[in-house]
Scaffold this active site. Structure first.
Site, PDB file in Angstrom:
ATOM      1  N   GLY A 104      48.245   3.804  22.530  1.00  0.00           N
ATOM      2  CA  GLY A 104      48.051   3.507  23.946  1.00  0.00           C
ATOM      3  C   GLY A 104      46.976   4.405  24.537  1.00  0.00           C
ATOM      4  O   GLY A 104      46.056   4.833  23.840  1.00  0.00           O
ATOM      5  N   SER A 105      47.141   4.736  25.797  1.00  0.00           N
ATOM      6  CA  SER A 105      46.087   5.481  26.483  1.00  0.00           C
ATOM      7  C   SER A 105      45.922   6.909  25.997  1.00  0.00           C
ATOM      8  O   SER A 105      44.944   7.565  26.362  1.00  0.00           O
ATOM      9  CB  SER A 105      46.347   5.484  27.980  1.00  0.00           C
ATOM     10  OG  SER A 105      46.260   4.177  28.474  1.00  0.00           O
ATOM     11  N   THR A 106      46.867   7.420  25.211  1.00  0.00           N
ATOM     12  CA  THR A 106      46.654   8.770  24.676  1.00  0.00           C
ATOM     13  C   THR A 106      45.412   8.779  23.792  1.00  0.00           C
ATOM     14  O   THR A 106      44.794   9.808  23.580  1.00  0.00           O
ATOM     15  CB  THR A 106      47.856   9.256  23.849  1.00  0.00           C
ATOM     16  OG1 THR A 106      48.070   8.342  22.767  1.00  0.00           O
ATOM     17  CG2 THR A 106      49.122   9.309  24.693  1.00  0.00           C
TER      18      THR A 106
END
Lengths: 369, 654
Positions: free
Chosen positions: B334-336
């Site tokens: 995801g956005s990590t």
């Protein structure tokens, strides 16, 4: 085509001695492994199959004959070295050492083949460098080096027993081949100086074994205990033995490895001094036949092949029985014909095939192809 | 010697054609050999004569009494402590009942006596005897593997009426923080035939226990110790009357872990009732401070024995409690992943500090629009890299990713340790996955699509990471570019010795300028501490935290939205919640990676877990738990709608 004279010169007495000894071994295994309730074929039956197969191998080696074998001596030696390297990488680990190569349905122990390969290699090597005067040390370095390669690889497995065996056999062949006495003395002194170096390369457990042999008090659980139990078994056999299947040490499993390395103690317990003597005499008979064949060999290669093959039977016999009787440290070397073990039996039979092959061709012209 | 009239053969090697035996040298050598052979056999015969005839009586007596026995002394296993020296794995005595067949005079009487004393049934006795067939008769066979105090006392009282019966003690592994440390420490199992064949007899015997999972398995060599033995002389009752010789066993070495039990407990509390995992690393040295996976299990059950039913329940549990999600759970980042995209963009000069992209909430690409999660608000407007990280602007990273291309993204993902095992000393570690065009060609026989690069750059495509990899990646930002090998063991203490510190773990430099990592660290700081940051809830009192939220979609966005509100989405279709963090910002001492499976959008479910672990690390009081709505786990066997075909469509990040 097999020449009629080949058959005529086949050493039937040798074969008879071998079969008699094999029968002793099978009977002894029947007792030694009788109280194991493992599944599958009983050990004594498997051993009989191996003997049957072994006789076939012996015949095949004898028929092929030393000359044709010498043409493949070096390729065979090379193959064995490759297999020994392979076993270090892909071998199956049993009991903490890697000795077996699994090739589909066949399980191969390259160190066994190495014993034969070294004998064949040495015989071929000296045949090509035949000379009537004794060999000098410098002439002997290359063949010794060639013997050391597989020996060191076997040591890496680790299999100290077989490694020493290969070296002892190689040295036996070279000694019979003739060495200048002065050079022999130099080499002996050199060896004594080199020994401490080899000591550093040994595994701890191997050092412990040697310590425990020199001082059985130092390792009460491993080899010393085995030795004590083995000595009790052998000694309690007294003159006539306790009788077949009646060895208490054996039937009650006080003995370690009683159907492999310590098979002779079972025999000595149940058949006593009489039985043990019979087995030793049969062994001595085989060795004697070997030496007399060597004496009558027609060329250097035949001589050395037979000497090597005889050494392949003589040394394991002496070392194993010596170990069982507490004269040598406990090294895992099986007793030919008596200990259970397919690969060592086949090696032994192949060695006998070499002896027979030379014996058969005593009166035959060399073909000039 | 029969010298026939047959002409001499021409010998092979062009030698002299001399028969060996005509050479006096060879003759002498063979004579010498014959003498050696004869001597050797004489020596053996002499030895036989000595053993069998001279001392035969003595040995015969010894063999009849069978007085000398070898008692095996198995080593006790090394202990395992946490970083603060708290005991995690101990050995506790367990008593059991055994009998030495050799010393039993009358089985029937014995059976009756034992029936009276401890209720041993004839069947039990018969079974034990059958099992011991083929073993040496002086070897004790186990009749009852556990005795209680009362039975112990009884047996002790009537000891003299029970020839051959022995009450024996063995040490059993006991785990003192069972559920909390189950995956890290692992458990033991009884050695099997195959393993026995492979090991040396000096080390293992039948009935030994060996590590089967976790550190118990990977550090087996150190923990096991060396066995000893005792040669004893016994009397007719089988009691040892004299020790002849003894080689004491030496116990295994103790392990001191870098794992801190307080952090493990905090993680377990925070993850209670949820499925997920957390990994925390000290970014200064790579020591793992916490590694926890939920649901967990009780490793003591493996030691004391489980019923078939218990075992079945454990392995067929749909939530797989035996799986260590912290090292083998693979999730889309995801956005990590935007940490990777920013680092790649800066390092490859695709963007710089002044690069600004305009985010209108979506960008057209190919035949469709790629949305930003702020689409409803009309987008983020002009966005530079700092703002993009702070507010997790998808459009900025789409455009950065397009400039970079898949190969350069893959290169930098690998530089931060993704796509391969971290090298922590545990079996079962998953490598994760870093896709590139070659991988896709192999896997799907299709070329890489540029559209996939867009979703890749916001962590939604094929990329898969483990929580431990996330923690490691974050630690590399925290320590400004050192990619560490995570380690679990701080020191090994050999029996009776001083603790030996484990060697420093291997460090690889991430080939990126420190100033770029500074930019990313500042961005992560803003995520928590600046207005509009997406993880303002992750702040801790007195400790400045930096972090990044992430959402990993499990199914296509459209399908997920079709259920309406988030709480109406079936559990198994909800997105995974991710969170990575490090603290304190100016001198980081902890980096954390968290995944909560199906935890929903944003860091709402994952951040509290990271916070709980960090609170424990900094000695702050634990907040109320749970800090979120209790989340219902899926009722099992409820019919679920069919999983749609259009999985893993790129969509919003967080």
């Amino acid at each position: 085509m097999i020449d009629r004279r080949l058959v005529a010169n086949f050493d039937w007495l040798l074969l008879a001695l071998v079969l008699a000894l094999g029968a002793c071994g099978v009977a002894n295994l029947y007792s030694a492994a009788s109280s194991f309730h493992g599944g599958g074929t009983p050990v004594f039956l498997k051993q009989s199959y191996w003997i049957g197969l072994g006789v076939g191998v012996m015949m095949a080696v004898a028929v092929v004959g030393p000359q044709r074998l010498s043409t493949i001596a070096y390729p065979f030696y090379g193959l064995v070295v490759v297999l020994l390297i392979a076993v270090l990488f892909w071998g199956k680990v049993v009991g903490g050492s890697q000795r077996w190569l699994v090739l589909g349905p066949v399980v191969l122990q390259p160190s066994e083949l190495a014993r034969l390969a070294v004998v064949l290699m040495l015989a071929t090597y000296f045949q090509r460098r035949d000379q009537s005067e004794p060999y000098r040390l410098l002439q002997l370095l290359p063949p010794l080096g060639l013997a050391f390669v597989p020996a060191l690889l076997i040591l890496k497995e680790p299999d100290l027993g077989t490694c020493l065996l290969v070296l002892i056999v190689a040295v036996s062949v070279i000694l019979v081949n003739g060495v200048k006495l002065r050079d022999l003395a130099i080499a002996s002194v050199g060896l004594i100086l080199v020994l401490p170096v080899g000591w550093r390369f040994m595994k701890d457990y191997q050092k412990r074994r040697i310590f425990s042999f020199l001082d059985p008090e130092s390792d009460p659980l491993g080899s010393a205990y085995h030795l004590i139990q083995s000595k009790i078994a052998v000694g309690s056999g007294q003159f006539t033995g306790k009788g077949f299947m009646a060895g208490t040490q054996t039937q009650l499993h006080f003995l370690p490895e009683q159907h492999t390395d310590f098979a002779f103690s079972v025999l000595a317990e149940e058949w006593g001094f009489m039985g043990a003597m019979v087995v030793l005499l049969l062994l001595a008979g085989i060795i004697y036949r070997g030496l007399s064949t060597a004496y009558r060999a027609k060329d250097r290669q035949g001589l050395l092949l037979v000497v090597g093959a005889t050494a392949l039977i003589f040394w394991p016999a002496i070392i194993n029985v010596g170990m069982v009787l507490g004269l040598f440290p406990v090294v895992g070397i099986p007793l030919p014909f008596i200990s259970y073990g397919g690969s060592s039996l086949i090696t032994t039979m192949a060695a006998l095939g070499l002896i027979q092959g030379v014996a058969m061709r005593r009166f035959v012209f060399h073909s000039r192809r | 010697m029969n010298l026939s009239s047959v002409p001499k053969p021409a010998s092979l090697g062009g030698g002299r054609g001399l028969e060996p035996a005509e050479n006096p040298l060879v003759r002498h050598a063979l004579m010498a050999a014959a003498v050696v052979v004869a001597l050797a056999f004489l020596v053996l015969l002499g030895r036989l004569w000595y053993l069998q005839l001279l001392r035969g009586e003595h040995f015969r007596k010894l063999s009849e009494t069978n007085r000398i026995r070898l008692v095996d002394l198995p080593p006790s296993r090394g202990l395992i402590f946490d970083a603060e020296g708290r005991l995690l794995a101990d050995n506790r005595p367990a008593f059991y009942l055994a009998v030495v067949p050799e010393d039993v005079a009358d089985w029937k009487t014995l059976g009756n006596r034992l029936d009276n004393l401890v209720g041993l049934t004839p069947e039990e006795l018969a079974k034990a005897r059958k099992a011991a067939r083929g073993a040496p008769p002086f070897k004790p066979i186990v009749l009852r593997s556990r005795l209680d105090r009362h039975q112990l006392a009884l047996l002790e009282t009537f000891r003299y009426e029970l020839p051959g019966v022995k009450v024996m003690v063995r040490y059993q592994r006991a785990y003192l923080a069972p559920h909390v440390t189950a995956h890290v420490i692992g458990y033991l199992g009884e050695i099997n035939r195959k393993e026995l064949e492979r090991s040396s007899r000096a080390k293992y015997r039948m009935g030994d226990w060996v590590g089967r999972y976790g550190l118990e398995q990977s550090r087996e060599q150190v923990l096991h110790g060396l066995r000893g033995a005792r040669q004893v002389e016994v009397d007719a009752m089988g009691r040892e009357i004299k020790v002849l010789k003894e080689a004491p066993s030496s116990r295994g070495a103790d392990l001191t872990l870098s794992i801190d039990l307080d952090l493990q407990r905090a993680a377990a509390r925070a993850l209670a009732g949820r499925v997920g995992a957390v990994a925390a690393i000290d970014p200064r040295n790579g020591q793992v401070l916490a590694l926890y996976s939920n649901p967990s299990f009780n490793p003591n059950d493996f030691i004391t024995g489980m019923s078939v039913k218990q075992w079945k329940k454990l392995v067929s549990d749909p939530l797989h409690p035996l799986k260590d999600r912290s090292i083998s759970g693979m999730y889309p980042p995801g956005s990590t992943y935007k940490i990777i995209t920013s680092a790649a963009g800066l390092a490859e000069k695709a963007i710089d500090l002044n690069t600004r992209f305009f985010c209108a909430g979506q960008i057209p690409f190919g035949r469709r629009y790629y949305k930003c999660w702020a689409y409803k608000k009309g987008g983020h407007g002009h966005t530079d890299v700092h703002k993009a990280i702070r507010e997790s602007c998808d459009v900025f990273f789409y455009k950065t990713g397009l400039r970079l291309g898949v190969e350069r993204l893959a290169k930098w993902a690998r530089a931060f340790g993704l796509g391969r095992p971290t090298g922590i000393s545990l079996a079962h570690e998953s490598p994760g996955l870093v896709p590139d065009s070659a991988w896709k060609k192999k896997r799907f026989k299709e070329p890489w699509q540029d559209g996939e690069t867009l979703s890749l750059s916001i962590g939604q495509s094929f990329t898969l990471v483990t929580p431990l990899q996330l923690a490691r990646m974050t630690a590399a930002v925290a320590n400004r570019g050192r990619l560490l090998t995570p380690t679990l063991v701080k020191a090994v203490t050999p029996p009776g010795g001083e603790p030996v510190p484990e060697p420093e773990p291997v460090t690889v430099k991430v080939p990126i300028k420190a100033e770029y990592l500074e930019v990313i660290a500042k961005g992560l700081d803003a995520v928590v501490n600046e207005p509009h940051g997406t993880a303002r809830r992750a702040r801790l009192p007195g400790i400045r935290v930096a972090g990044k939220t992430g959402t990993a979609q499990v199914v296509g966005l459209k399908f997920e939205k079709s259920f309406g509100k988030e709480e109406n989405v079936p559990w198994k279709y909800r997105s995974h919640a991710l969170f990575v963090a490090f603290a304190p910002v100016d001198n980081p001492s902890i980096a954390v990676g968290v995944v909560v499976e199906h935890g929903g959008h944003g860091g709402s479910a994952a951040a509290p877990v990271a916070k709980a672990v960090m609170r424990a690390w900094f000695g702050l009081p634990q907040g109320p738990v749970p800090e979120f709505e209790p989340q219902a786990l899926p009722p099992s066997r409820r019919p679920e709608p069919e999983t749609p075909k259009d999985q893993k469509k790129p969509g919003a990040g967080a």
